[in-house]
Motif scaffolding. Structure first.
Motif, mmCIF file in Angstrom:
data_model
loop_
_atom_site.group_PDB
_atom_site.id
_atom_site.type_symbol
_atom_site.label_atom_id
_atom_site.label_comp_id
_atom_site.label_asym_id
_atom_site.label_seq_id
_atom_site.Cartn_x
_atom_site.Cartn_y
_atom_site.Cartn_z
ATOM 1 N N ASP A 254 93.348 26.139 98.357
ATOM 2 C CA ASP A 254 92.828 24.787 98.561
ATOM 3 C C ASP A 254 92.279 24.239 97.248
ATOM 4 O OD1 ASP A 254 93.430 24.786 101.191
ATOM 5 O OD2 ASP A 254 91.367 24.983 101.926
ATOM 6 N N GLU A 267 92.236 22.970 103.962
ATOM 7 C CA GLU A 267 92.440 23.393 105.348
ATOM 8 C C GLU A 267 93.478 22.544 106.081
ATOM 9 O OE1 GLU A 267 88.611 23.357 107.082
ATOM 10 O OE2 GLU A 267 87.877 24.988 105.803
ATOM 11 N N ARG A 268 94.660 22.509 105.533
ATOM 12 C CA ARG A 268 95.796 21.817 106.161
ATOM 13 C C ARG A 268 95.740 20.296 106.106
ATOM 14 N NH1 ARG A 268 98.206 24.898 111.255
ATOM 15 N NH2 ARG A 268 98.173 26.982 110.376
ATOM 16 N N SER A 299 101.782 24.623 109.634
ATOM 17 C CA SER A 299 101.763 25.917 108.943
ATOM 18 C C SER A 299 103.139 26.195 108.335
ATOM 19 C CB SER A 299 101.325 27.045 109.865
ATOM 20 O OG SER A 299 102.064 26.998 111.029
#
Ligand SMILES: C[S@@+](CC[C@H](N)C(=O)[O-])C[C@H]1O[C@@H](n2cnc3c(N)ncnc32)[C@H](O)[C@@H]1O
Ligand code: SF4
Length: 363
Positions: A254, A267-268, A299
């Motif tokens: 990240d 976080e995505r 993901s």
């Protein structure tokens, strides 16, 4: 906690005809407002930030004046917890390197310089629209050494129409004689919206892909022989000097990006700040978001990105991560673009040259 921080400083002393990074000429008032906004943006994220790496990129961060730089560095030092910081890089254009700024950066804790030399051939520099000479770049390099910087990276560009093999060889040899700790050698790309892109489309500039491939191979050969590790397609480092910040990106960590046009991935969630310094500053200062693009990453997208970036590095992609693309990878192996070790896939020298196409199999 966010461990990797990118700060985009969008000002340049002049605009190079090949460059598509978000940047503009530095006007005093705009820069002051930008610094105010950037510090506010940093403050918003401060409680989640414990940076191990910081990268000041651009644009040309070194285009800030001494007092602007001082205000930015002081502000960030006040706002952020820098106790875990290991690597702090700033990009510099040789034309904007000065002794007082170098000393200020060193004192603030910046410990890595990435300088855009591009070539040591004045004719090539002219073609690239650079405002500095090779002599000025060398002066800047030694000035940075004298200021105590022990981790300096030099950016070079090859594959420039008119750049002969001899000129490229001399540029590599000259770079080696200075013994920088790190080197980036980029093949010229014709980025949409740039003057070079326009000249390419009008047939005025003509790329020579064979020469470019030979120049890539010459770099790999000479730099390898001189002890530099070729740890990513465009990047070479002496032992223990690979860029920790860039490796973090490539391995899928990240990161937070501050400033106009900066991307963040946390976080995505991925977002980008607006590519407009005025709007970035006014939105941020008035408490609004400066984001103009947001997406939630699945993901499978994250896995594909990790595989594609990993393959460009000396880590390659391990068999477990590579499983979803087994058939495609075997096909690439047949074409001698990839090879395997006991546990991972890696690019062959031929694969390095076609890395963008190889990377497409993951998406
Ligand atoms: C943001 S600039 C670096 C710092 C500073 N602005 C400078 O130009 O000296 C990052 C590097 O990207 C490379 N670069 C930019 N545009 C490129 C292009 N179209 N093709 C290849 N390399 C490019 C250059 O080597 C440049 O030094
Ligand atoms: S190459 Fe560097 S100096 Fe030139 S326009 Fe791009 S960011 Fe600015």
């Amino acid at each position: 906690m966010i461990e990797h921080l990118y700060v985009h400083i969008p000002f340049c002393p002049n605009i190079c005809p090949y460059c598509a990074f978000y940047k503009e000429s530095a006007g005093r008032e705009r820069v002051e407002l930008f610094i105010d906004a950037l510090l506010i943006e940093a403050q918003r994220h401060a409680t989640n930030l414990l940076p191990r790496t910081i990268f000041f990129g651009g644009g040309t961060p070194s285009a800030l004046s001494y007092s602007q730089m001082e205000r930015l560095l002081d502000g960030l030092q006040r706002i952020l917890n820098l106790s875990e910081l290991r690597e702090w890089t700033i990009e510099m254009n040789p034309a904007t390197v000065a002794a007082d700024k170098a000393k200020l950066l060193k004192q603030a804790g910046v410990n890595r310089i990435s300088m855009g030399v591009q070539s040591w051939d004045d004719l090539v520099l002219k073609k690239l629209g650079r405002t500095h000479s090779a002599e000025k770049a060398e002066e800047s390099f030694f000035l940075l050494r004298d200021a105590g910087f022990e981790n300096i990276s030099i950016d070079l560009i090859f594959g420039i129409p008119g750049q002969s093999m001899t000129s490229w060889r001399e540029t590599l040899e000259k770079t080696l004689s200075l013994a920088p700790e790190h080197l980036s050698a980029y093949g010229l790309t014709y980025e949409e919206g740039t003057e070079f892109f326009y000249l390419l489309n009008r047939g005025v500039m003509k790329p020579n892909t064979h020469l470019e491939a030979d120049q890539f191979e010459l770099a790999a050969q000479l730099l390898g022989k001189a002890g530099y590790e070729h740890y990513e397609i465009s990047n070479y480092a002496k032992k223990n000097y690979s860029s920790q910040h860039n490796m973090a990106y490539w391995l899928g960590s990240d990161y937070l990006g501050l400033g106009p046009s900066a991307f963040s991935t946390l976080e995505r969630e991925r977002w980008r700040n607006i590519c407009d310094t005025g709007l970035y500053s006014s939105s941020t200062m008035s408490g609004r978001t400066a984001r103009d693009f947001e997406e939630k990453l699945s993901s499978s997208t994250l896995e594909a990105e990790r595989a594609a970036f990993g393959l460009r590095t000396h880590h390659g992609v391990d068999f477990i991560r590579a499983q979803p693309w087994q058939k495609e990878l075997e096909e690439m192996e047949k074409h001698e673009l990839l090879y395997r070790t006991h546990d991972r896939w890696l690019l062959t020298p031929k694969g390095f040259l076609l890395a963008d196409s190889v990377g497409e199999i993951f998406f």
